[in-house]
Design a protein around this motif. Sequence first.
Motif, PDB file in Angstrom:
ATOM      1  N   VAL A 591       0.844  -1.201   0.000  1.00 47.05           N
ATOM      2  CA  VAL A 591       0.000   0.000   0.000  1.00 47.05           C
ATOM      3  C   VAL A 591       0.877   1.248   0.000  1.00 47.05           C
ATOM      4  O   VAL A 591       0.580   2.239  -0.691  1.00 47.05           O
ATOM      5  CB  VAL A 591      -0.952  -0.021   1.214  1.00 47.05           C
ATOM      6  CG1 VAL A 591      -1.741   1.284   1.291  1.00 47.05           C
ATOM      7  CG2 VAL A 591      -1.895  -1.210   1.137  1.00 47.05           C
ATOM      8  N   GLU A 592       1.972   1.195   0.753  1.00 44.00           N
ATOM      9  CA  GLU A 592       2.881   2.338   0.774  1.00 44.00           C
ATOM     10  C   GLU A 592       3.448   2.597  -0.618  1.00 44.00           C
ATOM     11  O   GLU A 592       3.513   3.752  -1.066  1.00 44.00           O
ATOM     12  CB  GLU A 592       4.008   2.099   1.775  1.00 44.00           C
ATOM     13  CG  GLU A 592       3.564   2.131   3.236  1.00 44.00           C
ATOM     14  CD  GLU A 592       4.740   2.080   4.203  1.00 44.00           C
ATOM     15  OE1 GLU A 592       5.875   1.845   3.731  1.00 44.00           O
ATOM     16  OE2 GLU A 592       4.534   2.300   5.407  1.00 44.00           O
ATOM     17  N   GLN A 593       3.855   1.537  -1.306  1.00 48.67           N
ATOM     18  CA  GLN A 593       4.399   1.699  -2.651  1.00 48.67           C
ATOM     19  C   GLN A 593       3.348   2.242  -3.605  1.00 48.67           C
ATOM     20  O   GLN A 593       3.627   3.089  -4.460  1.00 48.67           O
ATOM     21  CB  GLN A 593       4.936   0.368  -3.165  1.00 48.67           C
ATOM     22  CG  GLN A 593       6.180  -0.130  -2.438  1.00 48.67           C
ATOM     23  CD  GLN A 593       6.658  -1.480  -2.945  1.00 48.67           C
ATOM     24  OE1 GLN A 593       6.079  -2.047  -3.879  1.00 48.67           O
ATOM     25  NE2 GLN A 593       7.706  -2.020  -2.321  1.00 48.67           N
ATOM     26  N   SER A 598       1.471   7.076  -6.703  1.00 49.31           N
ATOM     27  CA  SER A 598       0.367   7.945  -7.123  1.00 49.31           C
ATOM     28  C   SER A 598       0.623   9.417  -6.815  1.00 49.31           C
ATOM     29  O   SER A 598      -0.233  10.261  -7.080  1.00 49.31           O
ATOM     30  CB  SER A 598      -0.937   7.505  -6.434  1.00 49.31           C
ATOM     31  OG  SER A 598      -1.223   6.150  -6.697  1.00 49.31           O
ATOM     32  N   VAL A 599       1.794   9.720  -6.222  1.00 47.90           N
ATOM     33  CA  VAL A 599       2.108  11.120  -5.875  1.00 47.90           C
ATOM     34  C   VAL A 599       2.537  11.860  -7.129  1.00 47.90           C
ATOM     35  O   VAL A 599       3.410  11.399  -7.881  1.00 47.90           O
ATOM     36  CB  VAL A 599       3.221  11.175  -4.806  1.00 47.90           C
ATOM     37  CG1 VAL A 599       3.644  12.610  -4.555  1.00 47.90           C
ATOM     38  CG2 VAL A 599       2.747  10.529  -3.523  1.00 47.90           C
ATOM     39  N   LYS A 600       1.923  12.994  -7.379  1.00 41.05           N
ATOM     40  CA  LYS A 600       2.250  13.824  -8.532  1.00 41.05           C
ATOM     41  C   LYS A 600       2.868  15.138  -8.036  1.00 41.05           C
ATOM     42  O   LYS A 600       2.298  15.813  -7.168  1.00 41.05           O
ATOM     43  CB  LYS A 600       0.998  14.118  -9.365  1.00 41.05           C
ATOM     44  CG  LYS A 600       0.291  12.879  -9.890  1.00 41.05           C
ATOM     45  CD  LYS A 600       1.168  12.073 -10.829  1.00 41.05           C
ATOM     46  CE  LYS A 600       0.439  10.836 -11.355  1.00 41.05           C
ATOM     47  NZ  LYS A 600       1.311  10.006 -12.229  1.00 41.05           N
ATOM     48  N   GLN A 601       4.022  15.471  -8.589  1.00 43.05           N
ATOM     49  CA  GLN A 601       4.710  16.702  -8.217  1.00 43.05           C
ATOM     50  C   GLN A 601       4.320  17.822  -9.183  1.00 43.05           C
ATOM     51  O   GLN A 601       4.337  17.633 -10.397  1.00 43.05           O
ATOM     52  CB  GLN A 601       6.230  16.486  -8.273  1.00 43.05           C
ATOM     53  CG  GLN A 601       6.760  15.458  -7.305  1.00 43.05           C
ATOM     54  CD  GLN A 601       6.707  15.930  -5.861  1.00 43.05           C
ATOM     55  OE1 GLN A 601       6.604  17.122  -5.592  1.00 43.05           O
ATOM     56  NE2 GLN A 601       6.772  14.963  -4.930  1.00 43.05           N
ATOM     57  N   PHE A 648      -0.439   9.688   3.421  1.00 38.92           N
ATOM     58  CA  PHE A 648      -1.446   8.822   4.030  1.00 38.92           C
ATOM     59  C   PHE A 648      -2.350   9.634   4.965  1.00 38.92           C
ATOM     60  O   PHE A 648      -3.562   9.380   5.031  1.00 38.92           O
ATOM     61  CB  PHE A 648      -0.762   7.685   4.811  1.00 38.92           C
ATOM     62  CG  PHE A 648      -1.724   6.708   5.417  1.00 38.92           C
ATOM     63  CD1 PHE A 648      -2.389   5.771   4.633  1.00 38.92           C
ATOM     64  CD2 PHE A 648      -1.985   6.721   6.778  1.00 38.92           C
ATOM     65  CE1 PHE A 648      -3.285   4.873   5.191  1.00 38.92           C
ATOM     66  CE2 PHE A 648      -2.871   5.835   7.347  1.00 38.92           C
ATOM     67  CZ  PHE A 648      -3.526   4.904   6.550  1.00 38.92           C
ATOM     68  N   LYS A 649      -1.770  10.600   5.655  1.00 42.29           N
ATOM     69  CA  LYS A 649      -2.569  11.452   6.527  1.00 42.29           C
ATOM     70  C   LYS A 649      -3.582  12.257   5.709  1.00 42.29           C
ATOM     71  O   LYS A 649      -4.751  12.372   6.080  1.00 42.29           O
ATOM     72  CB  LYS A 649      -1.647  12.389   7.312  1.00 42.29           C
ATOM     73  CG  LYS A 649      -2.382  13.374   8.220  1.00 42.29           C
ATOM     74  CD  LYS A 649      -3.186  12.667   9.301  1.00 42.29           C
ATOM     75  CE  LYS A 649      -3.896  13.661  10.197  1.00 42.29           C
ATOM     76  NZ  LYS A 649      -4.733  12.998  11.220  1.00 42.29           N
ATOM     77  N   ARG A 650      -3.164  12.787   4.571  1.00 44.95           N
ATOM     78  CA  ARG A 650      -4.086  13.532   3.708  1.00 44.95           C
ATOM     79  C   ARG A 650      -5.213  12.646   3.195  1.00 44.95           C
ATOM     80  O   ARG A 650      -6.356  13.081   3.065  1.00 44.95           O
ATOM     81  CB  ARG A 650      -3.335  14.121   2.518  1.00 44.95           C
ATOM     82  CG  ARG A 650      -2.416  15.279   2.868  1.00 44.95           C
ATOM     83  CD  ARG A 650      -1.764  15.802   1.606  1.00 44.95           C
ATOM     84  NE  ARG A 650      -0.775  16.821   1.893  1.00 44.95           N
ATOM     85  CZ  ARG A 650       0.001  17.372   0.967  1.00 44.95           C
ATOM     86  NH1 ARG A 650      -0.097  16.982  -0.301  1.00 44.95           N
ATOM     87  NH2 ARG A 650       0.884  18.296   1.296  1.00 44.95           N
TER      88      ARG A 650
END
Length: 681
Positions: A591-593, A598-601, A648-650
């Motif tokens: 899940v972490e991976q 899925s993070v977009k800069q 994950f907090k977001r």
Amino acid sequence: MTARLAKTDAMVAIYILVAFIMLIVPLPAVLLDVFMAFNIAIGFTILFACMFIKEVLDMSYFPTILLFTTIFRIAMNVSSTRYILTEGTAGNVVITFGQFVGGGDLIVGAIVFVILIMIQFLVINKGSERVAEVTARFTLDAMPGKQMAIDADLNTGAIDDREAKERRDKIQMESSFFGSMDGAVKYVKGDATAGLLLTAINLIGGLAMGMLRNGMDAMTALDNYGILTIGDGLVSQIPSLLISLSTGILVTKGSKEAEFGPAIFRQLFGIPKVMYMVGGTLVFLGVVTDLNTILFMGMGLLFIVGGRMMAGSLETAAIESEVDSEEAAAEEIRQPENVVSLLQVDPIELEFGYGIIPLADVNQGGDLLDRVVMIRRQIAVELGTVVPIIRLRDNIQLNPNQYIIKIKGIQISEGEILFDHYMAMNPGYVEEEITGIPTFEPSFHLPAIWITENQRERAESLGYTVVDPPSIIATHLTEIIRQHIAELLTRQDVQNLINNIKETNPSLVEELVPKLLGLGEVQKVLQNLLREGISIRDLLTIMETLADYAPATRDTDILTEYVRQSLKRAISTKYFPPHETTNVVTLDPKVEQEIMGSVKQTENGAFLNLDPNRSRAIIDSVGKEVQKLENLGKNPIVITSPIVRMYFKRLTEDYFRDLVVVSYNEVETNVELQSVGMVTA
């Protein structure tokens, strides 16, 4: 301005220096006359200054003035005594006082001198000493109450921070002044005693010098040196009497704003009825008794006429006041409406119905204002930030027992209380139920019941948690502030916090702001910390960390993670009790991976672009694991890797408000953790 201050400092220093010169060096008669005349002038100056000042603090240096004038007067006495014994004379001022005031008669002069001493000792000094002592005691006793009144006015918005600081400083100055006056009165009393002893020494020494050195007989020596002694005593005691009277005026001065003369005149002769009665009494005494008829009737008629004139002036003043108020009201109506004041939005407001007003009214025993002050102090200690002013207002549009809490003008929460009841809550282990009115606790929405005063003792004995209405409102308000404290932190608040750090660590602030980070960027980091309940009280560590990592990145989210890792001792203490194993939930590496993939800069920062179905599955899994912890009676805590924590907090913050998400780098090595589940999808 600086040159003028230097001149006044030099004048004060010369005044003290002259006093010490008089103690050592014999002075010529002319110079001694100058100093005696100057001493009398200083006495009248102090007297009139004390009469006409508006506030006692306008003479805040009065204790020091007393000390200086006492030293000068004693030195002058010593110098005049030396001159009387060596030369058999003491200059024009002493001889004139001895002959004129005493009528050239030694006995009359001695009697006048003794009367002055008795007045100063038994009347003025004794009364001033007692008043100063009592005033000092009551001023010190009243300080806590005055401080609380200032805090209450500050919280209700009646005064601003600047005025509150001025009033606190004034209270401190008043306490210091009256404390000093309590001791300074002893100077005046000691001065009078010293003057009496010096007079006796003058008389005895003069008799000895006249009879043994100058060959005078006893009566001639007594007449010559007695007049000089009485004159010298009067010259010193009259200024001493003036300063004693000044001391009495200062410590008994009741009004803080009014002029001395008009206030006394108005209080004595400002009531026409009193003037009529006094005038009638004097006329009656002049007619019925053998007293001087013309004198008493004339004075009585004078009082009656004065009373009539005072009544006329009061009527005129009342009419003028009424006209002025009507004109002011009309002018207010004619003026264009000032809408600028309506644009301001209060950060925090507590509005309540009329049934709750007694809780906020100090005169009715309400302590809600004091509790609001304590809330601000509690948040400052707990989270390290200053809570804005909390406005308390009554609102007739609300139900009598209803209150609402607004943040920036928008209603956030509400509650309802019963003024004369207590709220009882079952902590979970109470088996025997108690009758009452069912309700819900407004802060955490827990089931509760309203009970009466008579049921309180029994409810507590059964194990219920019983709270009073002010505590309910205060707790609710505290929780709302905690939830929204991040958005209440303004740039100006951050600047004030930085200014405090700058006093002790100027090099750190100069390096960080604004060279590496702007004020807004520091604000965002602090808001990120407060949003998750992390205290920013250790601002030094926070700013040191920002200074370390700001050269590499200005992304406030990443900087926040670095700061959190620097604060791991505080985070561990907050969430993980020492010497106790804490149950937590971990995050599946897959899940972490998936989250990191899925993070977009973007130029405006990073965001999570996760498939909605996958997001839903992760949230469902979090819900199941959180429920396990809640069933065990534990706080829901999820442990993740550092790089995933903030994303994950977001992802979860909109669904699980109280979920604590920490990374492994934020946990101290001595903390014992036990995983009771894993978030998978």
